[in-house]
Design an enzyme around this catalytic site. Structure first.
Site, PDB file in Angstrom:
ATOM      1  N   ASP A  37       3.592  -5.529   3.132  1.00  0.00           N
ATOM      2  CA  ASP A  37       4.941  -4.995   3.346  1.00  0.00           C
ATOM      3  C   ASP A  37       5.886  -5.140   2.162  1.00  0.00           C
ATOM      4  OD1 ASP A  37       4.215  -4.293   5.940  1.00  0.00           O
ATOM      5  OD2 ASP A  37       4.872  -6.203   6.741  1.00  0.00           O
ATOM      6  N   ASP A  79       7.784 -11.173  14.732  1.00  0.00           N
ATOM      7  CA  ASP A  79       6.742 -10.411  15.426  1.00  0.00           C
ATOM      8  C   ASP A  79       5.344 -10.966  15.195  1.00  0.00           C
ATOM      9  OD1 ASP A  79       6.738  -9.569  12.794  1.00  0.00           O
ATOM     10  OD2 ASP A  79       6.977  -7.440  13.241  1.00  0.00           O
TER      11      ASP A  79
END
Length: 882
Positions: free
Chosen positions: A482, A72
């Site tokens: 993350d 992404d």
């Protein structure tokens, strides 16, 4: 273990970036002219293996082992079967087009497997200032050409796991289709992706929005056209495929069909409603179109879903969902069929977060299903598989969950799921942190346990927020989005575990004590806290800290040079100081300021916000405003130099405001702007060059009109670009640091391509030039003006030793015929008297073996005309001109 939020990193990088004006959609611009580089640098990833969401995996259906993955925010990768690893393909994406590292669609040509296409663009709202593009390659992604689109694409937007939105006609491979978001409809190319036009006969652009009330434009964007599937049974080689199916982000009108090669389109009659079709996969041999539905666009959410089968010959619809609708708490995606065994189909419960994702398999076209795992007696689970994460051990997250949850998980956000079209035993699937796979898939059908392992080596997809290279202990400590971050004791090996106790969702800042590197502090995001942690063993083990009231996020944190005191500027409240227990509010400095420590004086800390620099000489209790007039807009980062009290460098700004690099030697009382540096976004220090007294400086910057990663070994007087146009990695403005133990080594942050590190073959000298010596023999020169504008130009020069004797140094001379003047030069040192110019080698590139070359570049000015010099001399001899 958690939701992957690359959005956080994306938001952090948008301020201050500028995208070049996009060419017409019919144009096919080539890559930017090469800038001068240092050929002595080699670049690698610090190994983490994975770390981000992989929403798409594409197997070429004509050539075995030709596999691609899209990420992404981290570009495209190609599978290397021999090495069982992935090769990155978009490292050439430059700063001005950073959004093109987000990939929303991928297509591998089955007629000509050398051809590869990628639909790129990260955000459809204004976080990404540039439009999307379609990249095309005729050499499997080794090189690319680009066609810019008149709209944005959303590789990191909601719905990015649906697809594939980009598809090549399997019979007439000059024809491609692209599903666009944001109401832009369906697009088609008939010349292998060179030009694109909207398909006017396709009139439903999709209307689904995740959250129509979102004013940022992120969740309120329309997902648009989400996949394109060809029915290869309806065409012959050389003629366009007759039947095409298209998925639309419209819960009442999700699937359309054309039976005349895209001339006209109709809503597929009798289709189910109330859901979005995430995937549409055709088993042409059996005449079945399979569709995986969810109530939302994903990839994080989805509470209900169904799986349907459409008979292409009869028009019959059949609900073949693996579980009853009342029993679903997730949507379906990750749809795939076995091309070797028609009738075998698999689908994932992509949004089943707890206790785990689920994967379903059918060998009778969906009439019956089996599960990857099931309950024996709740909460006890029986798995058909064994997870082996020994190659990427951090995938356990260091967790010890209670049943029925397990670690490592089977996955989450499992929207990419593919069976190898040549091998029924091989399956790969993407998660929010890795690619998993198995080579034993058919054991599923015999009830024999099979092994799932990470298949992610070489695919590095972390967003890097901060980096530190201490003088002892681990060579590198990282702060990542993350997955928190790692203590990297071996750059070439996957770390055993990320930071734990606590596990931050993202680590936003870290620091070590300069004279006591065992003391390390980090801050980050974590729902409910704690959001600061301390280590006394160089980051190997951690203790969570207390928080002052009002903290909402990690902010920045600093530790004193001796490790005795900390200053923390968290999100949600003001700057605080403490010794690792309780915190006391600092005075004289605004909330949200960036903080750092002096690397010599343990009582001195610094802060910066909105153009004003602050300093404290009492351990962070009180701060005083010092220099003003610094960048008040855009991102700004500063660091103090090890071993030099009060020596501070500051980089930052915005293209439409103050932007550059500044240096202070008096603790921030006054700063001097570094001349020749147009823009700078990071600054870091490494081991000094041999013979140099000042640490090597590193920056991600624009110098002499060229964007790149630069190094200076003479305290910023001269700079050399050390990366090249093949190694740009999009946006590198998060963090940079040299290595204090290895001269020339530099660690570079990226937003989605992980931690890059560069090493040099140089053994001595600096960037300020070396002994030119007196080369003997013949030489050849190639002089090229690579860019020219009114009053200015950029040139590249390549000097080749065409003799049979090695040179130890060189000084190339020429005369300018029209009064041109050399400005900033890299990889060589210029002198100019009148029209006479001499470029002497830098310290590291003086030796040139027989037959070898050295390259350098520069910017210059001109008036009237800018002709190329007619002759070049070296050691009194005239070189031939290429």
């Amino acid at each position: 273990m958690r939701r992957t939020r690359h959005l956080l990193a994306g938001l952090a990088l948008t301020a201050g970036l500028l995208t070049a004006a996009a060419p017409s959609v019919t144009a096919a611009p080539t890559a930017a002219d090469p800038a001068a580089t240092s050929a002595s640098y080699s670049w690698k990833n610090v190994r983490v293996d994975g770390g981000g969401f992989v929403p798409g995996i594409v197997f070429n259906r004509a050539e075995k082992d030709l596999v691609y993955a899209r990420t992404d925010i981290g570009g495209v990768y190609r599978w290397n079967q021999a090495a069982a690893s992935w090769t990155p393909l978009l490292d050439s994406v430059d700063w001005d087009h950073w959004g093109h590292t987000g990939v929303v669609g991928l297509a591998s040509d089955t007629v000509d497997p050398d051809r590869l296409y990628a639909a790129v663009g990260t955000y459809t709202n204004d976080w990404d200032p540039g439009n999307g593009a379609v990249l095309r390659s005729a050499d499997r992604g080794a090189t690319w050409q680009r066609t810019d689109l008149p709209f944005k694409l959303g590789g990191n937007m909601p719905g990015r796991g649906m697809g594939e939105r980009l598809a090549v006609d399997p019979h007439e491979n000059s024809v491609l289709y692209l599903g666009a978001p944001s109401g832009n409809g369906l697009w088609r190319s008939t010349d292998s992706g060179v030009t694109w036009s909207k398909v006017s006969s396709f009139t439903n652009p999709g209307n689904h929005q995740q959250d129509p009330t979102d004013t940022s434009g992120y969740n309120s964007d329309e997902q648009g056209i989400v996949w394109v599937t060809f029915d290869e049974s309806t065409g012959t080689p050389g003629t366009a495929t007759g039947t095409i199916y298209v998925g639309v982000g419209d819960k009442e009108n999700a699937v359309y069909r054309s039976t005349d090669a895209g001339a006209t389109w109709t809503r597929l009659p009798g289709q189910p409603t109330g859901y979005l079709a995430h995937k549409g996969v055709l088993d042409a041999e059996n005449g079945h179109l399979y569709l995986a539905y969810s109530d939302t666009a994903g990839p994080y959410d989805g509470g209900k879903g169904r799986v349907w089968r459409y008979a292409t010959a009869t028009g019959e619809w059949k609900d073949i969902s693996p579980v009853a609708e009342a029993d679903t708490f997730h949507g379906f995606s990750g749809l795939t069929v076995d091309r070797q065994r028609p009738g075998t189909v698999m689908v994932s419960a992509y949004s089943a977060w707890w206790p785990d994702t689920q994967i379903f398999r059918s060998t009778d076209s969906g009439s019956t299903w089996t599960k990857a795992w099931d309950y024996t007696a709740y909460p006890t689970r029986a798995n058909r598989y064994t997870m082996d994460v020994s190659t990427v051990p951090w995938l356990t997250w260091g967790a010890t969950p209670a049943a029925p949850e397990q670690t490592p998980k089977l996955g989450w956000m499992t929207e990419a799921l593919e069976i190898d079209p040549f091998d029924s035993d091989r399956m790969m699937y993407g998660t929010g942190a890795t690619i998993y796979g198995t080579q034993e898939l058919t054991k599923w059908d015999t009830g024999t346990n099979f092994t799932i392992r990470p298949m992610v080596k070489g695919l590095e997809e972390t967003a890097v927020l901060d980096l530190a290279s201490p003088p002892s202990g681990a060579p590198l400590i990282s702060a990542l989005g993350d997955i928190g971050g790692f203590r990297h004791t071996d750059l070439t090996a996957v770390p055993s575990m990320m930071f734990t106790s606590p596990n931050f969702t993202s680590t936003t800042s870290l620091d070590y004590a300069e004279t006591n590197p065992n003391v390390v502090v980090r801050s980050g995001h974590l729902d409910g806290g704690p959001r600061v942690a301390f280590s006394a063993d160089n980051g190997a083990n951690w203790t969570p800290g207390q928080e002052p009231s009002g903290v909402t996020g990690g902010g920045t944190v600093a530790v004193s040079a001796d490790g005795g005191r900390y200053v923390w500027s968290p999100d949600g409240t003001g700057v605080h100081t403490g010794t690792g227990g309780t915190w006391t509010a600092s005075t004289g400095i605004p909330a949200g300021a960036t903080v750092e420590s002096d690397r010599v004086d343990p009582t001195t800390f610094y802060g910066f916000k909105d153009g004003t620099f602050y300093a404290s000489t009492d351990g962070g209790a009180t701060f005083t405003a010092r220099a003003t007039g610094l960048p008040a807009k855009g991102n700004a980062r500063f660091k103090a130099v090890p071993g030099r009290k009060g020596d501070v460098w500051l980089a930052g700004g915005a293209p439409d405001s103050t932007y550059g690099l500044w240096h202070s030697t008096d603790g921030g009382a006054a700063f001097t702007r570094v001349s020749g540096v147009d823009q700078a976004d990071t600054v870091g220090f490494g081991k000094a060059a041999p013979g140099a007294a000042y640490p090597a400086l590193y920056t991600s910057a624009k110098i002499g009109g060229v964007r790149g990663v630069f190094r200076s070994t003479d305290a910023g007087t001269t700079w050399v670009r050390i990366n090249d146009d093949a190694h740009q990695w999009g946006w590198t403005g998060g963090a940079i640091t040299g290595d204090p133990r290895v001269y020339g080594r530099v660690y570079v942050s990226t937003n989605g391509r992980g931690i890059i590190y560069g090493d040099t073959a140089e053994t001595g000298g600096g960037d300020g030039g070396g002994d030119p010596g007196t080369p003997s023999g013949t030489c050849k020169v190639a002089y090229k003006v690579t860019n020219q504008w009114q009053g200015g130009f950029q040139a590249d020069v390549t000097l080749t030793n065409t003799s049979t004797t090695a040179w130890t140094g060189w000084a190339l001379g020429w005369q300018y015929p029209a009064g041109q003047h050399v400005g900033q030069m890299w990889n060589a040192t210029p002198t100019q008297t009148g029209t006479s110019v001499t470029a002497g080698n830098a310290g590291w590139n003086g030796p040139i073996a027989a037959g070898a070359s050295a390259s350098f570049g520069f910017t210059g000015t001109w008036t009237g005309t800018n002709p190329v010099p007619a002759a070049f001399t070296l050691g009194g001899a005239t070189c031939s001109v290429a």
